[in-house]
Design an enzyme around this catalytic site. Structure first.
Site, PDB file in Angstrom:
ATOM      1  CD  GLU A 253      -6.610   2.130   2.936  1.00 50.39           C
ATOM      2  OE1 GLU A 253      -5.512   2.242   3.319  1.00 50.39           O
ATOM      3  OE2 GLU A 253      -7.313   2.705   2.309  1.00 50.39           O
TER       4      GLU A 253
ATOM      5  CG  ASN B 181      -1.872   1.000   1.364  1.00 52.58           C
ATOM      6  OD1 ASN B 181      -1.770   1.903   0.618  1.00 52.58           O
ATOM      7  ND2 ASN B 181      -2.718   0.914   2.151  1.00 52.58           N
TER       8      ASN B 181
END
Ligand code: AMP
Length: 408
Positions: free
Chosen positions: A394, A17
């Site tokens: 996430e 990420n």
């Protein structure tokens, strides 16, 4: 979680990420969907970078190790991190990694989550002009991992992906359409991975197949999404993550004439203006700090600038929740709070929730004060509109999506 297929027993997914000057990585076990490693690399491109490894994060065996580093770019950082993972004995080699999942900022109107191939890489490249700070680093991470893990499939999960279901009247800007077409100018929306994870988790918590309601991601970046039957129908961020709410360093909504006026009066260049609106505005401009914890403690001491900033912050959140309740016709499962502020700041949640008392939202002050890493309701039993705090994740969303796209 669903039962693990025998193919995935003892296997891991690598999740990356990447932000504009940082990246977060997790290696998640397919057996229990928990990370065995969480890495944060910061200040990429500067000569005082740092990489922090948390082995067995969030357990009583957590081992944190930090190193000063100098990474020229994201690719450099990923190479070094992967080498350290073996050198530190976290994994003996990468044979147990079955897939990599990558958050990519901009995928345009057609891509949500997809196995990476040459076409997908070209899409990421094509959207560099609209995601100049993120897409190049995102692509570099994918390409370096392909080099290090040859033959291991990669999946791109776009932060714009959850918002591709918006109707045209929510995403079209009323400017001459030749420009919109030529440069693909429209509302894209961001934080999509978080909004998707949080709304799915809320649906499960409420015992529903899909969530309908308003999801508020309030962190350093902030956005609110209107969700109908699990699909995004509008969101506050726009062409870039600048539009909408007041954020840590971003101004959110302003009259487009304002930057034009300042550029003319002060001779400010487009890139300097972008810096002012993205990096020097928001809470930072109003209070000197982009951190809501600082703003809260300044408010406690009676600092008027901080009180004003906090009032603007909450007012805009209230305004958009109200707008989206109308857009959803008033029939909602709830209002969701996530992100650093949404998850941890009862002081901000309280006035936001109280603004909806006459709409039937009854805040439970005691439940609102509870701190927990679990999804929870903060309204009274029987409240017509529920408010929930749902911690975002996430990396887990990217892992689950990656395995789904690869057919596991
Ligand atoms: P994020 O970008 O999701 O990591 O969120 C960062 C924001 O969350 C910063 O403005 C922090 O000040 C804020 N935040 C984190 N913890 C708290 C807390 N306990 N109270 C208020 N704000 C918090």
């Amino acid at each position: 979680m669903a039962p693990v297929s025998t193919e995935l027993k003892g296997k891991y997914v690598l999740v990356i990420n990447a932000g504009s000057s940082s990246f977060k990585t997790q290696i998640l076990s397919c057996d229990n969907e928990k990370p065995i490693l969480a890495v944060l690399a910061e200040r990429i491109g500067s000569d005082n970078g740092r990489i922090i490894f948390k082995i067995n994060p969030d357990t009583d065996k957590e081992d944190k190790q930090a190193f000063d580093v100098v990474y020229k770019n994201h690719g450099d950082g990923i190479r070094d991190m992967m080498k350290r993972i073996v050198d530190m004995g976290i994994l003996p080699n990468f044979d147990s990694i079955v897939a990599s999942g990558h958050r990519v900022l901009m995928g345009g109107p057609n891509y949500a989550e997809v196995k990476v191939d040459a076409t997908v890489k070209q899409v990421i490249r094509d959207y560099i002009p609209l995601g100049p700070l993120h897409n190049p680093g995102n692509l570099a991470c994918i390409e370096v991992i392909e080099e290090i893990l040859p033959g291991v499939p990669a999946v791109a999960v776009f932060d714009t992906g959850f918002h591709t279901t918006m109707p045209n009247y929510a995403y079209t800007y009323a400017i001459p359409q030749e420009y919109s077409k030529k440069y693909s100018l429209r509302r894209y929306g961001f934080h999509g991975i978080s909004h998707k994870y949080v709304s799915k988790t809320a649906a499960k918590f409420l015992g529903k197949d899909n969530f309908t309601g308003v999801c508020c991601h309030l962190g350093n970046g902030c956005s609110i999404t209107a969700i109908k039957d699990g699909k995004c129908i509008d969101t506050t961020m726009g062409l870039t993550p600048l539009e909408g709410l007041l954020m840590g360093t971003r101004c959110g909504d302003i009259d487009a004439s304002l930057p034009l006026f300042l550029m003319e009066q002060e001779g400010i260049s487009p890139s300097d203006m972008s810096d002012i609106l993205n990096k020097k505005s928001g809470l930072k401009a109003l209070t000197g700090s982009n951190d809501m914890r600082d703003v809260e403690s300044m408010c406690e001491k009676g600092d008027e600038n901080a009180i004003l900033a906090n009032n603007i912050f909450n007012y805009r959140v209230i305004k958009y929740i109200g707008a989206y309740l109308a857009v959803l016709g008033g029939k909602v499962d709830g209002i969701l709070f996530t992100g650093g502020i949404g998850e941890n700041s009862p002081i901000n949640r309280a006035p936001i929730c109280k603004a909806f008392e006459n709409f039937g939202l009854e805040l439970d002050e005691e439940k609102n004060k509870v701190r927990s890493g679990e999804p929870r309701e903060i309204t009274k039993a029987g409240s017509k509109i529920k408010a929930l705090v749902v911690p975002t994740n996430e990396e887990l969303e990217i892992m689950q999506t990656t395995l789904k796209i690869l057919g596991y």
